[in-house]
Design an enzyme around this catalytic site. Structure first.
Site, PDB file in Angstrom:
ATOM      1  N   CYS A 252       0.711  -1.131  -0.003  1.00  0.00           N
ATOM      2  CA  CYS A 252       0.042  -0.115  -0.127  1.00  0.00           C
ATOM      3  C   CYS A 252       1.067   1.255  -0.130  1.00  0.00           C
ATOM      4  CB  CYS A 252      -1.198   0.035   1.012  1.00  0.00           C
ATOM      5  SG  CYS A 252      -2.214   1.197   0.898  1.00  0.00           S
TER       6      CYS A 252
ATOM      7  N   HIS B  40      -3.672  -4.811  -0.661  1.00  0.00           N
ATOM      8  CA  HIS B  40      -3.367  -5.320   0.665  1.00  0.00           C
ATOM      9  C   HIS B  40      -3.442  -6.779   0.562  1.00  0.00           C
ATOM     10  CE1 HIS B  40      -3.196  -1.687   3.508  1.00  0.00           C
ATOM     11  NE2 HIS B  40      -4.040  -1.521   2.766  1.00  0.00           N
TER      12      HIS B  40
ATOM     13  N   GLU C 155      -2.478  -9.145   2.677  1.00  0.00           N
ATOM     14  CA  GLU C 155      -2.966  -9.500   4.089  1.00  0.00           C
ATOM     15  C   GLU C 155      -4.293  -9.623   4.140  1.00  0.00           C
ATOM     16  OE1 GLU C 155      -2.402  -5.372   5.190  1.00  0.00           O
ATOM     17  OE2 GLU C 155      -1.469  -6.605   3.537  1.00  0.00           O
TER      18      GLU C 155
END
Length: 202
Positions: A80, A182, A184
């Protein structure tokens, strides 16, 4: 056993990245210690917030110099805002220097759609990269951003998404990788990308 260092410089969502890496069985250390960054097998640079605030913190702590040096030796992944910081300059709030590891600038997304760009969007792959091994073109990942990378060299762009206009979704230059989205928070697709990153140094 080796580990991936997750850079702690006060502007990152460290826990979610750590949790995802733990889930994959990949050892991590959250750190701002120069020695730990030098000894790590790989480095993740997370980030949320505004470009100049984050860039200033990297410079004030000397982490900018450490990251630049380590980028020649081991894989680095920016996530990001962390990806945006890899570029030469940012134009958010005020013009500000980045790390200069990927040639280009960070500019506001020039789209007629609502900003920030929040939510799931699909990927296309203009260039191949080991970071995206096992990820199908058209896979969806999770974005939250209003600014995007504009790379000087199209060969460094390994993924695009579309948000009214083409938007750089991932970059690679040598050992340096970046995801605007992202991983994750992107389900199995994101885990595969982190798994790939974890395998780059083996």
């Amino acid at each position: 056993m080796g580990y991936t260092a997750i850079v702690d410089y006060g502007v990152g969502n460290l826990k979610s990245v750590t949790n995802a890496m733990d889930y994959l069985g990949l050892s991590t250390r959250i750190t701002s210690d120069t020695r730990e960054l030098e000894l790590a097998d790989a480095i993740i640079l997370p980030g949320v917030g505004a470009f100049p605030d984050a860039a200033d913190k990297l410079r004030q702590t000397g982490l900018d110099r450490v990251l630049t040096a380590q980028a020649e030796k081991k894989p680095i992944l920016g996530i990001c805002l962390g990806m945006q910081l890899l570029l030469d300059r940012g134009e958010e709030v005020r013009e500000c220097a980045g790390l200069g590891l990927v040639p280009g600038r960070v500019r506001r997304i020039e789209t007629g759609l609502k900003l920030p760009h929040i939510g799931w969007n699909s990927l296309s792959f203009p260039n191949t990269s080991p970071l995206l091994d096992g990820v199908e073109e058209g896979s969806y990942v999770y974005f939250v951003h209003s600014f995007c990378a504009v790379a000087d060299d199209p060969a460094t762009v390994i993924a695009h998404t579309d948000y009214g206009v083409p938007v750089t979704a991932a970059v690679q230059r040598g050992n340096v990788y970046g995801c605007q989205f992202h991983p994750e928070k992107s389900g199995e697709v994101g885990l595969q990308i982190l798994r790939n990153f974890g395998g780059l140094n083996t």
